[in-house]
Design a protein around this motif. Structure first.
Motif, short mmCIF file in Angstrom:
data_model
loop_
_atom_site.label_atom_id
_atom_site.label_comp_id
_atom_site.label_asym_id
_atom_site.label_seq_id
_atom_site.Cartn_x
_atom_site.Cartn_y
_atom_site.Cartn_z
N GLY A 1 3.66 -1.79 4.35
CA GLY A 1 2.76 -0.36 4.10
C GLY A 1 2.71 0.55 4.58
N PRO A 2 1.81 0.94 5.46
CA PRO A 2 1.82 1.58 6.60
C PRO A 2 2.78 2.28 6.78
CG PRO A 2 0.53 -0.20 6.70
CD PRO A 2 0.89 -0.81 5.98
N SER B 1 -5.57 -3.07 -3.60
CA SER B 1 -4.79 -3.75 -1.67
C SER B 1 -3.24 -4.78 -1.66
CB SER B 1 -5.77 -4.92 -1.76
OG SER B 1 -5.71 -5.75 -2.89
N GLY B 2 -3.26 -5.66 -1.10
CA GLY B 2 -1.94 -6.20 -1.19
C GLY B 2 -1.90 -7.12 -2.73
N GLY B 3 -2.90 -7.89 -3.24
CA GLY B 3 -2.80 -8.42 -4.22
C GLY B 3 -3.23 -8.08 -5.18
N PHE C 1 4.57 -1.48 -1.82
CA PHE C 1 4.67 -0.69 -0.40
C PHE C 1 5.17 -1.54 0.01
CE2 PHE C 1 1.49 2.63 -1.47
CZ PHE C 1 2.03 3.77 -1.37
N ASP C 2 4.85 -3.16 0.20
CA ASP C 2 5.22 -3.92 1.70
C ASP C 2 7.28 -4.07 0.81
OD1 ASP C 2 3.38 -4.22 2.10
OD2 ASP C 2 2.21 -5.20 1.32
N HIS D 1 -13.41 -12.14 -1.92
CA HIS D 1 -13.72 -10.68 -1.28
C HIS D 1 -13.33 -9.61 -1.85
CE1 HIS D 1 -10.43 -9.92 1.65
NE2 HIS D 1 -9.32 -9.50 0.63
N ALA E 1 4.45 4.53 4.62
CA ALA E 1 4.06 5.30 4.85
C ALA E 1 3.97 6.60 5.67
CB ALA E 1 2.19 5.16 4.87
N GLY F 1 -7.10 -2.38 0.42
CA GLY F 1 -6.45 -1.65 2.07
C GLY F 1 -5.29 -0.40 1.47
N VAL F 2 -4.52 -0.26 0.70
CA VAL F 2 -3.91 1.00 0.06
C VAL F 2 -4.54 1.91 0.25
CG1 VAL F 2 -2.49 2.18 -1.65
CG2 VAL F 2 -2.39 -0.54 -1.08
N HIS G 1 -14.44 -5.63 -0.58
CA HIS G 1 -13.94 -4.53 -0.96
C HIS G 1 -14.93 -3.43 -1.21
CE1 HIS G 1 -10.21 -5.11 1.11
NE2 HIS G 1 -9.72 -6.50 0.37
N THR H 1 -8.38 -2.18 4.59
CA THR H 1 -8.27 -2.85 5.06
C THR H 1 -9.26 -4.53 5.59
OG1 THR H 1 -7.21 -2.44 6.94
CG2 THR H 1 -5.90 -2.20 5.84
N ASP H 2 -8.64 -5.88 5.70
CA ASP H 2 -9.58 -6.53 5.73
C ASP H 2 -9.99 -7.04 7.09
OD1 ASP H 2 -8.71 -7.35 3.42
OD2 ASP H 2 -7.34 -9.32 3.54
N GLY I 1 -0.29 -2.51 -3.01
CA GLY I 1 0.57 -2.60 -1.71
C GLY I 1 1.50 -3.13 -2.36
N ASN J 1 -3.99 5.47 2.61
CA ASN J 1 -2.89 6.24 2.82
C ASN J 1 -3.46 7.44 2.07
OD1 ASN J 1 -1.06 7.25 0.82
ND2 ASN J 1 0.02 5.72 1.80
O1 KG4 Z 1 -6.97 -5.53 1.27
P1 KG4 Z 1 -5.81 -5.58 1.84
O2 KG4 Z 1 -5.69 -5.46 3.81
O3 KG4 Z 1 -5.25 -6.91 1.97
C1 KG4 Z 1 -5.29 -7.64 0.76
O4 KG4 Z 1 -6.36 -8.15 0.16
O5 KG4 Z 1 -4.27 -7.45 -0.08
O6 KG4 Z 1 -4.85 -4.55 1.87
C2 KG4 Z 1 -3.53 -4.82 2.46
C3 KG4 Z 1 -2.34 -4.29 1.43
C4 KG4 Z 1 -0.92 -4.58 1.97
O7 KG4 Z 1 -0.15 -4.67 1.34
C5 KG4 Z 1 -0.56 -3.02 2.83
O8 KG4 Z 1 0.78 -2.89 2.85
C6 KG4 Z 1 -1.46 -2.49 2.02
O9 KG4 Z 1 -2.80 -2.50 2.26
N1 KG4 Z 1 -1.71 -1.12 3.16
C7 KG4 Z 1 -0.79 0.60 3.03
C8 KG4 Z 1 -1.25 1.41 3.74
N2 KG4 Z 1 -2.20 0.60 4.81
C9 KG4 Z 1 -2.48 -1.08 4.41
N3 KG4 Z 1 -0.87 0.77 1.43
C10 KG4 Z 1 -0.21 2.07 1.77
N4 KG4 Z 1 -0.21 3.22 3.03
C11 KG4 Z 1 -1.12 2.42 3.50
N5 KG4 Z 1 -1.51 3.19 4.99
#
Ligand code: KG4
Ligand code: ZN
Length: 343
Positions: A180-181, A136-138, A166-167, A111, A184, A270-271, A115, A301-302, A163, A274
């Motif tokens: 997160g979004p 990302s989130g992880g 943020f969450d 995965h 932001a 994902g981040v 990315h 994002t994914d 991420g 931002n």
């Molecule tokens: O890559 P992703 O879609 O999933 C993973 O593989 O983790 O990342 C998701 C992460 C979440 O924590 C989400 O809150 C964050 O990306 N995220 C953001 C924004 N868009 C997504 N964080 C800050 N600002 C954003 N605009």
């Protein structure tokens, strides 16, 4: 070559069709956000069950939009990890079975490699070697990307990912999932400097990150505000959180550019969607004459387009699985990957 990509590692069901010569022909995505909102986070079993229902219709939809018959596919790439193991299994079982039925190779994709390679889908793809900030989130990682499958980890987070920071902060501010979004968006109307949250590890050597202290600081700020908390205060806290995360990520990335001398920077995960982070990194790159590359917003994002692009890159170099195993790994270090054919 034409390849189908399937993503199901967390809460997005996605399918894409990518053609080597003609580029991306279709990408379909169903987000389970509404399903999990009620619980304030992803419920793994619900995610798996929903992927089972969504994936096959998405495959049909993507093939129809791409004007491609299943028999025209040269391979099927699926996300094999890391992620929620039940969710991964749904896409892996489907991908492996489709490939078997069609008599084409199945390509298990990491995965995070997806990315990292997402910017290859854009008009101006990054050359190798380059520095990558994967947020990302992880995961939160600074990586030297020398070639496909050749990754040197410079540093990563010791605790929470960017991420996640943020969450979790968003949750403390009472914002709806996914936070997160939302955070932001709220930060845009907040004033800078009202809340100065910690920028851990920023003044330390090396490239490690730590974000778990941030949620404690936010918790204290919310507690201190007590009943007096209002929208303006919430926006100022959100701004403080975003500024702390952006400063930390940008400071470390700038130092990694200076120390490695790499002149190309990829920002993915994902981040990387931002806007404040994109602007700060762009400024740091421009000041150094470094070229910066982002995936388009929808591929931060994914998504399955990134799985197809990583799968195609591996397939072209002979990286398909020559066995019938359905590969799904909850844990799978990026640095354990090798270029196809290298053991
Ligand atoms: O890559 P992703 O879609 O999933 C993973 O593989 O983790 O990342 C998701 C992460 C979440 O924590 C989400 O809150 C964050 O990306 N995220 C953001 C924004 N868009 C997504 N964080 C800050 N600002 C954003 N605009
Ligand atoms: Zn992801």
């Amino acid at each position: 070559m034409r390849i189908l990509g399937i993503e199901s590692s967390c809460d997005e069901s996605a399918v894409a069709v990518l053609d080597e010569a003609r580029g991306l022909l279709a990408h379909e995505l169903f987000s389970q956000v509404d399903l999990h909102r009620l619980y304030g986070g992803v419920v793994p079993e619900l995610a798996s069950r929903d992927h089972v229902q969504r994936l096959l219709p998405l495959v049909r939809q993507a093939l129809a939009k791409a004007g491609t018959a299943a028999g025209e596919l040269d391979g099927v790439a699926y996300t094999a990890g890391p992620g929620l193991v039940g969710a991964l299994l749904t896409g892996a079982a489907l991908g492996r079975s489709l490939a078997y039925a069609l008599g084409v190779p199945a390509v298990p994709v990491h995965h995070l490699e997806g990315h990292l390679l997402a910017p290859l889908l854009e008009d101006r793809p990054p050359p190798f070697p380059h520095l990558a900030l994967l947020v990302s989130g992880g995961h939160t990682m600074l990586i030297i990307v020398r070639a496909l499958g050749d990754y040197e980890l410079l540093g990563e987070t010791r605790d929470d990912a960017a991420g996640e920071a943020f969450d979790k902060s968003a949750k403390l501010l009472g914002l709806p999932y996914p936070g997160g979004p939302e955070l932001a968006r709220l930060a845009e109307s907040g004033r800078a400097g009202v809340f100065e949250f910690p920028r851990p590890m920023l003044d330390r050597e090396g490239f490690e990150f730590s974000f778990s202290g941030l949620k404690t600081a936010v918790m204290l700020a919310v507690k201190e505000a007590g009943a007096a908390i209002n929208d303006a205060l919430r926006a100022n806290i959100a701004r403080g959180v975003q500024d702390a995360i952006v400063d930390t990520l940008t400071g470390k990335t700038a130092r990694a550019l200076d120390e490695t001398g790499l002149m190309h920077l990829v920002v993915a995960g994902g981040v990387s969607a931002n806007r404040a982070l994109r602007e700060a990194l762009q400024a740091a790159a421009t000041a150094r004459g470094v070229e910066i590359y982002f995936p388009r917003f929808e591929f931060c994002t994914d998504n399955a387009a990134m799985i197809a692009v990583a799968g195609l890159a591996r397939l072209k170099q002979g990286g398909s699985a020559d066995h019938l195993a359905i590969e799904a790994r909850a844990q799978w270090p990026l640095t354990s990957l090798r270029a196809p054919g290298v053991h």
